[in-house]
Each structure stands twice: as structure tokens, then as C-alpha cells.
Design an enzyme around this catalytic site. Structure first.
Site, short mmCIF file in Angstrom:
data_model
loop_
_atom_site.label_atom_id
_atom_site.label_comp_id
_atom_site.label_asym_id
_atom_site.label_seq_id
_atom_site.Cartn_x
_atom_site.Cartn_y
_atom_site.Cartn_z
CE LYS A 36 42.64 34.57 48.93
NZ LYS A 36 41.52 34.95 48.79
CB ILE B 124 30.66 55.31 50.91
CG1 ILE B 124 29.56 54.50 51.62
CG2 ILE B 124 29.92 55.48 49.45
CD1 ILE B 124 28.55 55.44 52.07
N PRO B 125 33.59 55.25 52.22
CG PRO B 125 35.20 56.87 52.12
CD PRO B 125 33.81 56.44 51.34
CG ASP C 270 41.18 38.32 49.44
OD1 ASP C 270 40.93 39.59 49.23
OD2 ASP C 270 41.25 37.59 48.36
CG LEU C 271 35.53 39.68 53.18
CD1 LEU C 271 34.40 40.15 54.23
CD2 LEU C 271 34.83 38.47 52.39
CE LYS C 272 40.64 40.38 45.66
NZ LYS C 272 40.58 39.01 46.22
CG ASP D 238 39.10 30.87 47.14
OD1 ASP D 238 38.58 31.53 47.84
OD2 ASP D 238 40.00 31.06 46.37
N GLY E 50 45.79 28.66 46.32
CA GLY E 50 44.59 28.28 46.36
C GLY E 50 44.57 26.86 45.61
NE ARG E 51 42.13 28.30 41.07
CZ ARG E 51 41.72 29.34 40.12
NH1 ARG E 51 40.63 29.01 39.28
NH2 ARG E 51 42.05 30.41 40.12
O1 C5P Z 1 43.13 29.12 43.29
P1 C5P Z 1 44.15 30.36 43.15
O2 C5P Z 1 45.89 30.10 43.67
O3 C5P Z 1 44.15 30.89 41.81
O4 C5P Z 1 43.56 31.51 44.11
C1 C5P Z 1 44.13 32.70 44.12
C2 C5P Z 1 43.40 33.36 45.41
O5 C5P Z 1 43.96 34.66 45.47
C3 C5P Z 1 41.75 33.38 45.28
O6 C5P Z 1 41.32 33.22 46.62
C4 C5P Z 1 41.71 34.78 44.88
O7 C5P Z 1 40.71 35.49 45.38
C5 C5P Z 1 43.00 35.56 45.47
N1 C5P Z 1 43.30 36.81 44.71
C6 C5P Z 1 43.88 36.84 43.39
N2 C5P Z 1 43.89 37.95 43.07
C7 C5P Z 1 44.14 39.17 43.65
C8 C5P Z 1 43.83 39.14 44.96
C9 C5P Z 1 43.40 37.77 45.80
O8 C5P Z 1 43.83 35.87 42.91
N3 C5P Z 1 44.82 40.43 42.94
#
Ligand code: C5P
Length: 228
Positions: free
Chosen positions: A33, A66-67, A60-62, A11, A207-208
Site C-alpha cells: 500500500k 468534487i466529482p 491509498d490517497l483517500k 508509510d 504498516g508499523r
Molecule cells: O502503521 P499502521 O498499521 O497503523 O498503518 C495503517 C495504515 O492503514 C496507514 O497507512 C493508514 O493510512 C491506513 N488506514 C488506516 N485507517 C483507515 C484507512 C487506511 O489506518 N481507515
């Protein structure tokens, strides 16, 4: 633990920091990711960089649109052989079903996002404008993903038992992972890596805990030493 079960969430907001981390982690990590912060600044560049290094990519663009629009995006990801991508299950069964059709026989696995791990159980009515309680909402979304033949889902580690009580085979990917000494940040429903793997997660997203560490290599050693 097996580090190939962890997708490192890149991120970052620039290519250089991303490159530094991926090169620092070297062969220890194979799975990354790429989410909205990085994709919106260096999308194609970062995909090429990771592919050239032989990494697995979770984009991970979630998707929530619309379909007909999401179908085109999903087709593009299949062509690029992206390993995983996410779509909001709240966007509806029609979209999920069509995506399942597009990825059939491809190397790409779509994952249905359930309820974001940053949303506390008590806030669900407020944020999602849903009258049902947390577990009822989760069950509906899990069943929607399964019935649409989407092979995997994203949920918090706290919901693994609920998912497994409905389906034993679906792929479970869990963010909301924290090491014992980490700060929680904006996450709400969290577990440690060992706890989440023991609970039945197939892949973790971290992530962090890694990207924000003073010494990411030390975190690597810590993760390697976890016994599942
Ligand atoms: O830094 P951290 O470990 O909290 O990052 C979590 C990652 O997971 C982020 O990139 C976030 O977009 C992703 N994520 C999330 N919850 C979800 C889906 C994806 O935190 N339900």
C-alpha cells in the site's frame, strides 16, 4: 496465514527506505500500500518500482473532492492498472457512483473509506460533526458504498460483523491491525491479524508492525505461522 492477504503499508518518506524494505521482504510479500507520505515524495518512481517487481499496488490517497476532479484521477489509475485505490464515502453517493462507472470492466478496484480507524467511537461527533452514533453512521456509509456499486470498503476489524450483517459479498479491507506485543500508536479500533481474518476480513493492511520492526523477516515468520 496467506501473506498475499496482507498489504504492507509503505508509510516512508523516501524511496531508499521503501526499496530496502521491499527488497528485504522479497518474494514473501506481493501486496503493498502506497499512501500519502510516500506518494507525495516519490509517487511515480515508487509505482514504477513496485510494478517492475510484479507487486500488487493499493494506492491509498483517500480521494475527497468534487466529482469532476476525482473522476480524472480515477481514470488515470485505471490506465495505470493500479489494483486498489480509496475514496472517502463521506464525499457522497454521486462521487461513489461515478467512480463505480469508471472502473467497470477494468483491473482497478475502488474501496470506500468509512470511518478512519484512528477515530475513537466516542470522538465521532466531535471529529465528523455528526449527531448520529457510531453504528448508525457506519451503517449509512456501508449502505452508501454498496448502493453506489463500489465493490469494497475499508473499515476497522471491529466493524466486520456489522458490514457482513448488511452484505455478505463486499470486499472488506481492514487496517488497525496489531501483533500482540505491538504498541497501538495512533490507532484506536484494532485487532490482531488472526482475529481480523477469522472475523471475515478479505485483506489486512499492516504498516508499523512490519515497517517498524527491528527484524521484519522475523515478523514474516510470525505471520506465516498464524493458523486461521
Ligand atoms: O502503521 P499502521 O498499521 O497503523 O498503518 C495503517 C495504515 O492503514 C496507514 O497507512 C493508514 O493510512 C491506513 N488506514 C488506516 N485507517 C483507515 C484507512 C487506511 O489506518 N481507515
Amino acid at each position: 496465514m496467506d501473506l498475499n492477504k496482507i498489504f504492507v503499508a509503505l508509510d516512508y518518506q523516501n524511496f531508499d527506505d521503501t526499496k530496502n524494505l521491499v527488497e528485504t521482504l522479497g518474494d514473501d510479500f506481493k501486496c503493498y500500500k502506497v499512501g500519502q507520505p510516500l506518494y507525495t515524495v516519490a509517487g511515480n518512481e515508487i509505482i514504477k518500482f513496485l510494478k517492475d517487481k510484479g507487486k500488487r499496488i493499493f494506492l491509498d490517497l483517500k480521494f475527497f473532492d468534487i466529482p469532476s476532479v476525482i473522476m480524472k484521477a480515477a481514470e488515470n489509475l485505471v490506465k495505470q492498472e493500479i489494483d486498489f485505490f480509496t475514496v472517502h464515502s463521506l464525499a457522497g453517493s454521486e462521487l461513489l457512483g461515478e467512480i463505480a462507472g469508471i472502473v467497470k470492466d477494468s483491473k482497478t478496484t475502488p474501496l470506500g473509506v468509512t470511518i478512519l480507524t484512528s477515530i475513537a467511537e466516542s470522538k465521532i461527533a466531535d471529529v465528523l460533526l455528526i449527531e448520529k452514533d457510531f453504528d448508525q453512521t457506519m451503517k449509512i456509509l456501508i449502505n452508501r458504498i454498496i448502493d453506489s456499486r463500489i465493490p469494497g470498503l475499508v473499515c476497522s476489524p471491529k466493524e466486520i460483523d456489522l458490514v457482513r450483517s448488511i452484505n455478505t459479498k463486499i470486499l472488506i479491507v481492514t487496517p488497525g491491525i496489531r501483533l500482540e506485543k505491538d504498541s497501538v500508536g495512533d490507532q484506536s479500533r484494532i485487532m490482531t491479524p488472526g482475529e481480523a481474518m477469522k472475523a471475515g476480513s478479505n485483506y489486512l493492511v499492516m504498516g508499523r508492525s512490519i515497517t517498524g520492526a527491528q527484524d521484519p523477516k522475523q515478523i514474516v515468520e510470525q505471520l506465516k505461522s498464524i493458523v486461521i
